[in-house]
Design an enzyme around this catalytic site. Structure first.
Site, PDB file in Angstrom:
ATOM      1  N   GLU A  39       0.804  -1.235   0.000  1.00  0.00           N
ATOM      2  CA  GLU A  39       0.000   0.000   0.000  1.00  0.00           C
ATOM      3  C   GLU A  39       0.832   1.278   0.000  1.00  0.00           C
ATOM      4  O   GLU A  39       0.307   2.344  -0.279  1.00  0.00           O
ATOM      5  CB  GLU A  39      -0.990   0.008   1.166  1.00  0.00           C
ATOM      6  CG  GLU A  39      -0.326   0.265   2.495  1.00  0.00           C
ATOM      7  CD  GLU A  39      -1.147   1.175   3.414  1.00  0.00           C
ATOM      8  OE1 GLU A  39      -2.268   1.543   3.071  1.00  0.00           O
ATOM      9  OE2 GLU A  39      -0.618   1.522   4.481  1.00  0.00           O
ATOM     10  N   ASN A  40       2.126   1.169   0.319  1.00  0.00           N
ATOM     11  CA  ASN A  40       2.999   2.353   0.303  1.00  0.00           C
ATOM     12  C   ASN A  40       4.102   2.228  -0.741  1.00  0.00           C
ATOM     13  O   ASN A  40       5.102   2.945  -0.692  1.00  0.00           O
ATOM     14  CB  ASN A  40       3.657   2.557   1.676  1.00  0.00           C
ATOM     15  CG  ASN A  40       2.663   2.658   2.800  1.00  0.00           C
ATOM     16  OD1 ASN A  40       2.434   1.682   3.516  1.00  0.00           O
ATOM     17  ND2 ASN A  40       2.049   3.804   2.957  1.00  0.00           N
ATOM     18  N   ASN A  67      -5.447   1.381   3.358  1.00  0.00           N
ATOM     19  CA  ASN A  67      -6.169   2.641   3.178  1.00  0.00           C
ATOM     20  C   ASN A  67      -5.632   3.502   2.035  1.00  0.00           C
ATOM     21  O   ASN A  67      -6.326   4.389   1.564  1.00  0.00           O
ATOM     22  CB  ASN A  67      -6.167   3.449   4.483  1.00  0.00           C
ATOM     23  CG  ASN A  67      -4.780   3.654   5.041  1.00  0.00           C
ATOM     24  OD1 ASN A  67      -4.060   2.693   5.297  1.00  0.00           O
ATOM     25  ND2 ASN A  67      -4.391   4.894   5.232  1.00  0.00           N
ATOM     26  N   HIS A  68      -4.409   3.236   1.570  1.00  0.00           N
ATOM     27  CA  HIS A  68      -3.872   4.014   0.443  1.00  0.00           C
ATOM     28  C   HIS A  68      -4.091   3.330  -0.912  1.00  0.00           C
ATOM     29  O   HIS A  68      -3.513   3.744  -1.917  1.00  0.00           O
ATOM     30  CB  HIS A  68      -2.378   4.278   0.647  1.00  0.00           C
ATOM     31  CG  HIS A  68      -2.081   5.110   1.849  1.00  0.00           C
ATOM     32  ND1 HIS A  68      -2.681   6.322   2.085  1.00  0.00           N
ATOM     33  CD2 HIS A  68      -1.253   4.894   2.906  1.00  0.00           C
ATOM     34  CE1 HIS A  68      -2.236   6.818   3.232  1.00  0.00           C
ATOM     35  NE2 HIS A  68      -1.375   5.968   3.753  1.00  0.00           N
ATOM     36  N   HIS A 177       3.097   0.264  10.703  1.00  0.00           N
ATOM     37  CA  HIS A 177       4.498   0.298  10.268  1.00  0.00           C
ATOM     38  C   HIS A 177       5.494  -0.023  11.393  1.00  0.00           C
ATOM     39  O   HIS A 177       6.700   0.092  11.189  1.00  0.00           O
ATOM     40  CB  HIS A 177       4.858   1.649   9.621  1.00  0.00           C
ATOM     41  CG  HIS A 177       4.194   1.866   8.293  1.00  0.00           C
ATOM     42  ND1 HIS A 177       4.583   2.839   7.408  1.00  0.00           N
ATOM     43  CD2 HIS A 177       3.159   1.224   7.693  1.00  0.00           C
ATOM     44  CE1 HIS A 177       3.822   2.807   6.332  1.00  0.00           C
ATOM     45  NE2 HIS A 177       2.937   1.832   6.486  1.00  0.00           N
TER      46      HIS A 177
HETATM   47 FE   LIG Z   1       1.186   1.421   5.330  1.00  0.00          FE
HETATM   48 FE   LIG Z   2      -2.176   1.985   5.905  1.00  0.00          FE
END
Ligand SMILES: [Fe+2]
Ligand SMILES: [Fe+2]
Length: 259
Positions: A39-40, A67-68, A177
């Site tokens: 996601e990142n 969420n991203h 994280h």
């Molecule tokens: Fe993340």
């Molecule tokens: Fe996240």
């Protein structure tokens, strides 16, 4: 069944960290599947077609998100087409992509479910009822199921672990994280950890350059966030399952990039 789940890969540095360390882990542990939270992966926030393809080339068998997931519009079509990448299942019906999938390797089938917590995150259905529905849906279609519970609140992730205990091989938390030290096999046989952590720079603030994150906290001013390039680590877990579908062990793999 043996699998490695890699926590949120953050930006180019995270991808390089994966490239540096995953081949050795594959050789040493011989996992049937490697699942990576991406996601990142693109510039620290979200994922693009190109970065997803890079994660697959680096050895991911499947990618989960969080969420991203929808940060980059260009990836929407790819999320619809590519069955090996999933976003939270409890997003609105009709949103791009899918929330669960099955990947196969050497005749083994791994079911994957991505869920979003509802505490401090946007999801339109309860992750608990969504988990029930999808575990029922995957029955008979997968030999084992891994759930990525992407959530902010520790309590919501712990609760999900208990909720699915005995019904999934593993339920692993992502999003904060920072790896937690509670990895264990629950009594029903589900491997659990509240947060796997991230694959990226430990020298920042959950991925962001620390001066920039600190400036936001100290002055409350708008600061453009960039990814830190200090002290890259790979954070993952290794889960081993028995033939009856119960997890035998879960081990954290927390490794700095050598040199
Ligand atoms: Fe993340
Ligand atoms: Fe996240």
């Amino acid at each position: 069944m043996k699998l490695i789940f890699v926590g949120d890969v953050v930006a180019g540095l995270g991808r390089r960290t994966l490239a540096a360390l995953l081949p050795g882990l594959r050789e040493r542990h011989r996992p049937d599947f490697v699942v990576v939270n991406g996601e990142n992966a693109a510039g620290g926030v979200g994922i693009t077609r190109k970065t997803a393809q890079e994660l697959f080339e680096l050895g991911a068998d499947a990618i989960t998100l969080g969420n991203h997931a929808y940060r980059h519009r260009e990836v929407y079509g790819y999320l619809d087409q590519e069955p090996r990448i999933i976003r939270p299942a409890n997003y609105p019906k009709g949103s791009p992509g899918r929330g669960h999938t099955v990947v196969e390797a050497d005749g083994r089938r791994l079911g994957l479910i991505n869920l979003s917590g509802q505490v401090f995150l946007s999801a339109v259905r309860s992750p608990f009822s969504e988990a029930d529905a999808l575990l029922a849906e995957l029955r008979g279609k997968a030999d084992a199921v891994l759930i990525d519970m992407h959530a902010e609140a520790t309590s919501e992730k712990v609760a999900m672990g208990w909720h699915v205990d005995g019904r999934a091989l593993a339920c692993v938390g992502t999003h904060t994280h920072v790896p937690t030290s509670d990895a264990r096999v629950l009594p029903g046989g589900t491997a659990y950890v509240t947060d796997v952590g991230m694959t990226g720079p430990r020298g920042g603030v959950i991925g962001v350059k620390r001066e920039q994150a600190l400036e936001r906290f100290l002055k409350l001013t708008q600061v453009r966030f960039e990814t830190s390039d200090e002290d890259p680590w790979l954070n993952a877990v290794l889960v081993e399952g028995d033939a009856d579908g119960r997890a035998r062990s879960i081990e954290q793999l927390l490794l700095p990039v050598p040199g």
